[in-house]
Write a protein that holds these residues in place. Sequence first.
Motif, PDB file in Angstrom:
ATOM      1  N   VAL A 139       0.852  -1.184   0.000  1.00 40.95           N
ATOM      2  CA  VAL A 139       0.000   0.000   0.000  1.00 40.95           C
ATOM      3  C   VAL A 139       0.890   1.238   0.000  1.00 40.95           C
ATOM      4  N   VAL A 140       0.505   2.207  -0.808  1.00 38.68           N
ATOM      5  CA  VAL A 140       1.234   3.466  -0.897  1.00 38.68           C
ATOM      6  C   VAL A 140       0.238   4.603  -0.703  1.00 38.68           C
ATOM      7  N   TRP A 141       0.687   5.702  -0.140  1.00 43.77           N
ATOM      8  CA  TRP A 141      -0.140   6.886  -0.007  1.00 43.77           C
ATOM      9  C   TRP A 141       0.765   8.091  -0.039  1.00 43.77           C
ATOM     10  N   TYR A 142       0.170   9.229  -0.253  1.00 43.39           N
ATOM     11  CA  TYR A 142       0.962  10.445  -0.160  1.00 43.39           C
ATOM     12  C   TYR A 142       0.279  11.394   0.801  1.00 43.39           C
ATOM     13  N   VAL A 143       1.092  12.228   1.394  1.00 42.34           N
ATOM     14  CA  VAL A 143       0.604  13.195   2.374  1.00 42.34           C
ATOM     15  C   VAL A 143       1.116  14.566   1.953  1.00 42.34           C
ATOM     16  N   SER A 144       0.219  15.512   1.867  1.00 44.63           N
ATOM     17  CA  SER A 144       0.597  16.873   1.521  1.00 44.63           C
ATOM     18  C   SER A 144       1.524  17.439   2.590  1.00 44.63           C
ATOM     19  N   VAL A 145       2.488  18.233   2.174  1.00 47.01           N
ATOM     20  CA  VAL A 145       3.450  18.781   3.132  1.00 47.01           C
ATOM     21  C   VAL A 145       2.790  19.653   4.187  1.00 47.01           C
ATOM     22  N   ASP A 146       1.621  20.213   3.875  1.00 51.10           N
ATOM     23  CA  ASP A 146       0.959  21.068   4.857  1.00 51.10           C
ATOM     24  C   ASP A 146      -0.096  20.334   5.688  1.00 51.10           C
ATOM     25  N   ASN A 147      -0.191  19.022   5.531  1.00 53.99           N
ATOM     26  CA  ASN A 147      -1.130  18.228   6.319  1.00 53.99           C
ATOM     27  C   ASN A 147      -0.380  17.674   7.537  1.00 53.99           C
ATOM     28  N   LEU A 148      -0.215  18.520   8.520  1.00 48.87           N
ATOM     29  CA  LEU A 148       0.613  18.175   9.680  1.00 48.87           C
ATOM     30  C   LEU A 148       0.051  17.006  10.485  1.00 48.87           C
ATOM     31  N   ALA A 149      -1.259  16.903  10.593  1.00 45.94           N
ATOM     32  CA  ALA A 149      -1.861  15.806  11.356  1.00 45.94           C
ATOM     33  C   ALA A 149      -1.553  14.462  10.696  1.00 45.94           C
ATOM     34  N   SER A 150      -1.713  14.370   9.394  1.00 39.43           N
ATOM     35  CA  SER A 150      -1.430  13.109   8.696  1.00 39.43           C
ATOM     36  C   SER A 150       0.057  12.781   8.717  1.00 39.43           C
ATOM     37  N   ARG A 151       0.898  13.797   8.616  1.00 33.57           N
ATOM     38  CA  ARG A 151       2.341  13.541   8.683  1.00 33.57           C
ATOM     39  C   ARG A 151       2.717  12.993  10.060  1.00 33.57           C
ATOM     40  N   ALA A 152       2.088  13.500  11.101  1.00 36.35           N
ATOM     41  CA  ALA A 152       2.359  13.009  12.459  1.00 36.35           C
ATOM     42  C   ALA A 152       1.943  11.547  12.588  1.00 36.35           C
ATOM     43  N   VAL A 153       0.780  11.199  12.043  1.00 40.43           N
ATOM     44  CA  VAL A 153       0.321   9.807  12.085  1.00 40.43           C
ATOM     45  C   VAL A 153       1.282   8.907  11.318  1.00 40.43           C
ATOM     46  N   SER A 154       1.749   9.355  10.169  1.00 40.15           N
ATOM     47  CA  SER A 154       2.689   8.565   9.374  1.00 40.15           C
ATOM     48  C   SER A 154       3.960   8.264  10.169  1.00 40.15           C
ATOM     49  N   ARG A 155       4.438   9.261  10.888  1.00 39.87           N
ATOM     50  CA  ARG A 155       5.632   9.039  11.716  1.00 39.87           C
ATOM     51  C   ARG A 155       5.350   8.024  12.818  1.00 39.87           C
ATOM     52  N   LYS A 156       4.183   8.113  13.449  1.00 38.55           N
ATOM     53  CA  LYS A 156       3.826   7.188  14.522  1.00 38.55           C
ATOM     54  C   LYS A 156       3.707   5.762  14.009  1.00 38.55           C
ATOM     55  N   LEU A 157       3.213   5.607  12.774  1.00 36.88           N
ATOM     56  CA  LEU A 157       3.079   4.266  12.189  1.00 36.88           C
ATOM     57  C   LEU A 157       4.419   3.687  11.773  1.00 36.88           C
ATOM     58  N   ARG A 158       5.443   4.534  11.789  1.00 33.75           N
ATOM     59  CA  ARG A 158       6.788   4.125  11.358  1.00 33.75           C
ATOM     60  C   ARG A 158       6.742   3.520   9.957  1.00 33.75           C
ATOM     61  N   SER A 159       5.981   4.158   9.115  1.00 37.84           N
ATOM     62  CA  SER A 159       5.880   3.686   7.737  1.00 37.84           C
ATOM     63  C   SER A 159       7.178   3.989   7.002  1.00 37.84           C
ATOM     64  N   ASN A 160       7.458   3.179   6.006  1.00 44.84           N
ATOM     65  CA  ASN A 160       8.659   3.382   5.206  1.00 44.84           C
ATOM     66  C   ASN A 160       8.421   4.532   4.238  1.00 44.84           C
ATOM     67  N   LEU A 161       9.306   5.492   4.247  1.00 46.73           N
ATOM     68  CA  LEU A 161       9.200   6.619   3.334  1.00 46.73           C
ATOM     69  C   LEU A 161       9.773   6.203   1.994  1.00 46.73           C
ATOM     70  N   LEU A 162       8.927   6.214   0.980  1.00 45.12           N
ATOM     71  CA  LEU A 162       9.345   5.851  -0.368  1.00 45.12           C
ATOM     72  C   LEU A 162      10.100   6.993  -1.014  1.00 45.12           C
ATOM     73  N   GLY A 163       9.604   8.196  -0.842  1.00 46.77           N
ATOM     74  CA  GLY A 163      10.234   9.361  -1.445  1.00 46.77           C
ATOM     75  C   GLY A 163       9.285  10.526  -1.483  1.00 46.77           C
ATOM     76  N   TYR A 164       9.551  11.440  -2.380  1.00 48.91           N
ATOM     77  CA  TYR A 164       8.789  12.674  -2.466  1.00 48.91           C
ATOM     78  C   TYR A 164       8.304  12.907  -3.884  1.00 48.91           C
ATOM     79  N   LEU A 165       7.090  13.423  -4.002  1.00 43.44           N
ATOM     80  CA  LEU A 165       6.523  13.869  -5.261  1.00 43.44           C
ATOM     81  C   LEU A 165       6.163  15.331  -5.106  1.00 43.44           C
ATOM     82  N   GLY A 166       6.183  16.045  -6.193  1.00 48.83           N
ATOM     83  CA  GLY A 166       5.769  17.431  -6.123  1.00 48.83           C
ATOM     84  C   GLY A 166       5.366  17.941  -7.482  1.00 48.83           C
TER      85      GLY A 166
END
Length: 124
Positions: free
Chosen positions: A69-96
């Motif tokens: 499963v892959v997902w992306y999180v907008s850089v300004d979506n601080l709540a979702s970024r915090a959850v991603s860190r808590k889940l210790r998900s593997n960071l694939l990279g960045y899109l823009g």
Amino acid sequence: MLDSQLVGYQFYAARYTVVRPNLAFAFPDTLAYAYASFTHPDHRGRRLAKSRANARRQADEAQGIRREVVWYVSVDNLASRAVSRKLRSNLLGYLGYVKIRNRFFCFASPGCKRAGVSLVTTED
């Protein structure tokens, strides 16, 4: 649902998905795109997102499908970024992307390029 209250949901896509008019999130069929995730505030912190992901994985495996499963999180979506860190998900990279007049200019990090994940322009 719990006592007629929506506790949470998660939607998945198996093919490229329009994320903005004329812009799509593209990925190979070995991946599923998770989007529109929500957990009711009264139930947050109970690892329900992980439970939903496990249920999805089990449903896929029951059909003989193995995909990450892959997902992306907008850089300004601080709540979702915090959850991603808590889940210790593997960071694939960045899109823009940047939109200049009516044209999108998209970029992807080397990790996203290797995985076949990108933003692509679409026609109306």
